[in-house]
Motif scaffolding. Structure first.
Motif, PDB file in Angstrom:
ATOM      1  N   ILE A  30       0.847  -1.197   0.000  1.00  0.00           N
ATOM      2  CA  ILE A  30       0.000   0.000   0.000  1.00  0.00           C
ATOM      3  C   ILE A  30       0.882   1.246   0.000  1.00  0.00           C
ATOM      4  O   ILE A  30       0.627   2.199  -0.747  1.00  0.00           O
ATOM      5  N   ALA A  31       1.922   1.250   0.826  1.00  0.00           N
ATOM      6  CA  ALA A  31       2.837   2.394   0.885  1.00  0.00           C
ATOM      7  C   ALA A  31       3.511   2.617  -0.467  1.00  0.00           C
ATOM      8  O   ALA A  31       3.641   3.765  -0.927  1.00  0.00           O
ATOM      9  N   ASN A  32       3.939   1.561  -1.123  1.00  0.00           N
ATOM     10  CA  ASN A  32       4.571   1.687  -2.438  1.00  0.00           C
ATOM     11  C   ASN A  32       3.593   2.234  -3.470  1.00  0.00           C
ATOM     12  O   ASN A  32       3.950   3.079  -4.294  1.00  0.00           O
ATOM     13  N   ALA A  33       2.357   1.757  -3.422  1.00  0.00           N
ATOM     14  CA  ALA A  33       1.337   2.260  -4.346  1.00  0.00           C
ATOM     15  C   ALA A  33       1.040   3.726  -4.067  1.00  0.00           C
ATOM     16  O   ALA A  33       0.902   4.531  -4.995  1.00  0.00           O
ATOM     17  N   ALA A  34       0.951   4.099  -2.799  1.00  0.00           N
ATOM     18  CA  ALA A  34       0.675   5.490  -2.431  1.00  0.00           C
ATOM     19  C   ALA A  34       1.829   6.396  -2.834  1.00  0.00           C
ATOM     20  O   ALA A  34       1.616   7.529  -3.273  1.00  0.00           O
ATOM     21  N   ALA A  35       3.056   5.909  -2.710  1.00  0.00           N
ATOM     22  CA  ALA A  35       4.227   6.708  -3.084  1.00  0.00           C
ATOM     23  C   ALA A  35       4.236   7.016  -4.580  1.00  0.00           C
ATOM     24  O   ALA A  35       4.789   8.034  -5.008  1.00  0.00           O
ATOM     25  N   ALA A  36       3.621   6.160  -5.371  1.00  0.00           N
ATOM     26  CA  ALA A  36       3.578   6.359  -6.817  1.00  0.00           C
ATOM     27  C   ALA A  36       2.482   7.344  -7.239  1.00  0.00           C
ATOM     28  O   ALA A  36       2.462   7.773  -8.400  1.00  0.00           O
ATOM     29  N   LEU A  37       1.601   7.712  -6.325  1.00  0.00           N
ATOM     30  CA  LEU A  37       0.514   8.635  -6.645  1.00  0.00           C
ATOM     31  C   LEU A  37       1.038  10.057  -6.769  1.00  0.00           C
ATOM     32  O   LEU A  37       1.934  10.460  -6.032  1.00  0.00           O
ATOM     33  N   ARG A  38       0.438  10.811  -7.658  1.00  0.00           N
ATOM     34  CA  ARG A  38       0.825  12.220  -7.799  1.00  0.00           C
ATOM     35  C   ARG A  38       0.305  13.051  -6.639  1.00  0.00           C
ATOM     36  O   ARG A  38       0.942  13.997  -6.217  1.00  0.00           O
ATOM     37  N   GLU A  39      -0.880  12.708  -6.162  1.00  0.00           N
ATOM     38  CA  GLU A  39      -1.445  13.376  -4.999  1.00  0.00           C
ATOM     39  C   GLU A  39      -2.456  12.463  -4.330  1.00  0.00           C
ATOM     40  O   GLU A  39      -2.944  11.514  -4.940  1.00  0.00           O
ATOM     41  N   LEU A  40      -2.722  12.740  -3.072  1.00  0.00           N
ATOM     42  CA  LEU A  40      -3.732  11.971  -2.340  1.00  0.00           C
ATOM     43  C   LEU A  40      -5.064  12.696  -2.474  1.00  0.00           C
ATOM     44  O   LEU A  40      -5.222  13.813  -1.995  1.00  0.00           O
TER      45      LEU A  40
END
Length: 91
Positions: free
Chosen positions: A10-20
């Motif tokens: 989940i952290a890796n996927a979130a890190a790849a996001l441009r914004e939350l």
């Protein structure tokens, strides 16, 4: 139950996001449909609650669902979701 491996993913996927934002959460929910996701500023999280996982730009907190009420937890066996809390800082 939320395993350490799943939390890392989940952290890796979130890190790849441009914004939350809501669209980003919808993408995470597609990958992990059995988990609840929400986001906020890390400043909005209670100081007494340690993050389950820390990254440079965000922290992950666990959401528990015991006794029919959602609350933060430190117990991954009770976790049914994740709060992605962005960390304000200098870039």
């Amino acid at each position: 139950m939320l395993t350490e491996e799943t939390l890392e993913r989940i952290a890796n996927a979130a890190a790849a996001l441009r914004e939350l934002n809501e669209d980003a959460l919808a993408g995470l929910k597609q990958i992990w449909p059995d988990l609840r996701f929400t986001f906020c500023s890390d400043d909005d999280m209670p100081a007494r609650m340690p993050p389950a996982l820390q990254r440079n730009k965000f922290n992950l907190y666990l959401v528990g669902g015991g006794e029919h009420c959602l609350s933060l937890t430190t117990d991954p066996l009770q976790a049914i979701g994740v709060v992605l809390a962005w960390v304000d800082g200098e870039d």
